[in-house]
Scaffold this active site. Structure first.
Site, PDB file in Angstrom:
ATOM      1  N   SER A 157     -30.483 -94.319   4.990  1.00  0.00           N
ATOM      2  CA  SER A 157     -29.511 -94.331   6.079  1.00  0.00           C
ATOM      3  C   SER A 157     -29.767 -93.292   7.160  1.00  0.00           C
ATOM      4  O   SER A 157     -29.230 -93.411   8.253  1.00  0.00           O
ATOM      5  CB  SER A 157     -28.102 -94.150   5.522  1.00  0.00           C
ATOM      6  N   HIS A 190     -26.398-100.458   2.871  1.00  0.00           N
ATOM      7  CA  HIS A 190     -26.637-100.496   4.316  1.00  0.00           C
ATOM      8  C   HIS A 190     -27.365-101.761   4.754  1.00  0.00           C
ATOM      9  O   HIS A 190     -27.995-101.773   5.811  1.00  0.00           O
ATOM     10  CB  HIS A 190     -27.434 -99.271   4.761  1.00  0.00           C
ATOM     11  N   LYS A 208     -18.845-101.484   4.222  1.00  0.00           N
ATOM     12  CA  LYS A 208     -19.632-101.362   5.448  1.00  0.00           C
ATOM     13  C   LYS A 208     -19.589-102.712   6.182  1.00  0.00           C
ATOM     14  O   LYS A 208     -18.571-103.050   6.755  1.00  0.00           O
ATOM     15  CB  LYS A 208     -21.038-100.854   5.122  1.00  0.00           C
TER      16      LYS A 208
HETATM   17  C1  LIG Z   1     -22.120 -95.971   1.650  1.00  0.00           C
HETATM   18  C2  LIG Z   1     -23.011 -96.002   0.465  1.00  0.00           C
HETATM   19  C3  LIG Z   1     -22.495 -95.920  -0.829  1.00  0.00           C
HETATM   20  C4  LIG Z   1     -21.038 -95.672  -1.105  1.00  0.00           C
HETATM   21  O1  LIG Z   1     -20.305 -96.834  -0.940  1.00  0.00           O
HETATM   22  P1  LIG Z   1     -18.710 -96.788  -1.182  1.00  0.00           P
HETATM   23  O2  LIG Z   1     -18.368 -98.199  -1.491  1.00  0.00           O
HETATM   24  O3  LIG Z   1     -18.110 -96.266   0.072  1.00  0.00           O
HETATM   25  O4  LIG Z   1     -18.487 -95.882  -2.340  1.00  0.00           O
HETATM   26  C5  LIG Z   1     -23.367 -96.029  -1.892  1.00  0.00           C
HETATM   27  N1  LIG Z   1     -24.682 -96.190  -1.697  1.00  0.00           N
HETATM   28  C6  LIG Z   1     -25.222 -96.249  -0.462  1.00  0.00           C
HETATM   29  C7  LIG Z   1     -26.700 -96.422  -0.299  1.00  0.00           C
HETATM   30  C8  LIG Z   1     -24.406 -96.140   0.662  1.00  0.00           C
HETATM   31  O5  LIG Z   1     -24.930 -96.188   1.871  1.00  0.00           O
END
Ligand SMILES: *Cc1c(COP(=O)(O)O)cnc(C)c1O
Length: 427
Positions: free
Chosen positions: A215, A243, A274
């Site tokens: 990310s 992502h 997301k």
């Molecule tokens: C955002 C993210 C998470 C966390 O996700 P949540 O559902 O908000 O706990 C886990 N792994 C990756 C790679 C992320 O980008």
């Protein structure tokens, strides 16, 4: 302890590492209100498909609440599960793993909407599938999905090989397991192979764990090469596609689809917070026996509430929208390509990728911070990232595009970057 903690907090402030939270006065969207009363253009959200304030999702969430209530007040194996949760698990399986959604005669299984409309239970759905090896389990976040994965499946006889830039939740999840731990350099296949050779010499099961997309850079994990190495050494492949799920790949199934390796990735985790609506929630999609084991033993599943009914209902709607039309995916791709190309033409340094995470490199932390302030002053909300979040000397402004940004919005953002650079760097 108060004195100690205050001292620590002050140190963070002095080092410039203290994280301030921008208070939004509106819904998460392309244009957001900030506390000083201004309306600013938002290039800072994981809201890739722009669905976070979608009227269709809000309506679906309300409908779900009317039917299923506000909450379940406990965990599924004690207080029961709602059929919309099992319907969502089946819909996610066929969305993430297209092969599992194809029946023996090659016909695509009904969309989530049709499934929901006819109130088909998850068992009936899987009975129609020709290849029903796969299943999905919901968690209240992807952090929990990763936290409850490794210790459940991998013990002292096993090995976990993890990319050094993996998300914190993978790192923490791996720490909970008694398996031998190996770390390879970011996307470095020679290093991964060295670690595989070492690990598989003595392990029972070996798993390679990687983010689908890193990310901070917007780089994709080289999944075909990772799968080749996994085959060569008899290892499993786990991908956290948070992502990427919802927009990478032709139908939005994520990086395995993008690379054509959907049936070679053994365990997929991801977030609903997301692209897939932007609220919260996570999942693990894997072969049936793995998911069945997680339902029996995974601690964040057994000891924490499942998704709120409103989120389950709205996520079903997202999957339906994605199956109906590829317009959002197309617009996100066009926006990404346009912004990347125009920013390069303006002389900004952008790491090569096709992902809507577009880092604009400045190197120096002070310059990046000044640029972010100057860009915000021009009505575009962006944030600077510097050490220790990214390597020393690689400070950047990380922008994130979404499907709802117009060409005008993008032109305004690019102009703000150019104008701010003139002020901050005089060039
Ligand atoms: C955002 C993210 C998470 C966390 O996700 P949540 O559902 O908000 O706990 C886990 N792994 C990756 C790679 C992320 O980008």
């Amino acid at each position: 302890m108060r004195t100690f903690l205050s001292g620590q907090l002050n140190e963070l402030r002095e080092q410039g590492l203290y994280k301030n939270e921008e208070a939004l006065t509106t819904a998460q969207a392309t244009h957001i209100g900030v506390e000083d009363g201004r309306d600013v253009l938002n290039l800072c959200a994981n809201n890739y498909l722009g669905l976070a304030d979608s009227p269709e999702l809000i309506a679906a969430a309300k409908t779900a609440m009317d039917k299923w209530g506000f909450g379940m007040s406990s965990v599924r194996f004690i207080c029961g599960t709602q059929t919309q949760h099992t319907t969502l698990e089946a819909a996610l399986t066929s969305f993430l793993h297209p092969r599992a959604g194809v029946s023996s005669d090659g016909a695509q299984v009904d969309t989530a909407a049709e499934v929901a409309a006819t109130e088909t239970s998850a068992t009936e759905v899987s009975a129609t599938e020709g290849d029903d090896e796969w299943d999905t389990i919901l968690y209240s976040s992807c952090f929990d999905a990763n936290g409850g994965l490794f210790e459940t499946l991998f013990g002292a006889e096993d090995a976990i090989i993890s990319d050094e830039l993996n998300h914190a939740s993978i790192i923490d999840g791996v720490r909970l397991s008694k398996a031998a731990r190996f770390r390879y350099k970011n996307r470095d296949m020679a290093d991964l192979e060295a670690k595989l050779r070492e690990a598989t010499a003595s392990s029972r099961f070996t798993v390679i764990a990687t983010d689908g997309v890193f990310s901070m850079d917007g780089y994709l994990a080289p999944l075909p090469e990772i799968c080749d190495l996994a085959d060569k050494y008899g290892a499993l492949v786990m991908v956290d596609d948070s992502h990427a799920v919802g927009f990478m790949g032709q139908t939005g199934a994520g990086t395995p689809e993008h690379f054509g390796v959907s049936d070679r990735v053994d365990i997929l985790t991801g977030t609903l917070g997301k692209a897939l609506g932007g609220a919260s929630g996570g999942y693990t999609c894997a072969r049936r026996e793995i998911v069945a084991t997680l339902r029996q033993k995974s601690r964040p599943y057994l000891f924490s509430n499942s998704l709120a009914p409103a989120i389950a209902g709205a996520t079903l709607k997202v999957i339906e929208l994605l199956k109906e039309s590829s317009e959002l995916l197309t617009r996100l791709r066009e926006n990404t390509q346009y912004f990347r190309q125009r920013m390069c033409e303006e002389g900004f340094e952008i790491p090569e990728s096709t992902h809507p995470i577009v880092p604009v490199m400045f190197g120096d932390a002070v310059v990046a911070a000044k640029m972010a302030d100057a860009i915000l002053a021009r009505g575009v909300y962006v944030r600077a990232f510097s050490y220790p979040v990214v390597p020393m000397g690689k400070a950047r402004i990380r922008t994130q595009l979404n499907a709802k940004l117009s060409k005008d919005d993008l032109d305004r953002a690019i102009a703000a970057f150019v104008d701010a650079r003139r002020e901050v760097l005089g060039s």
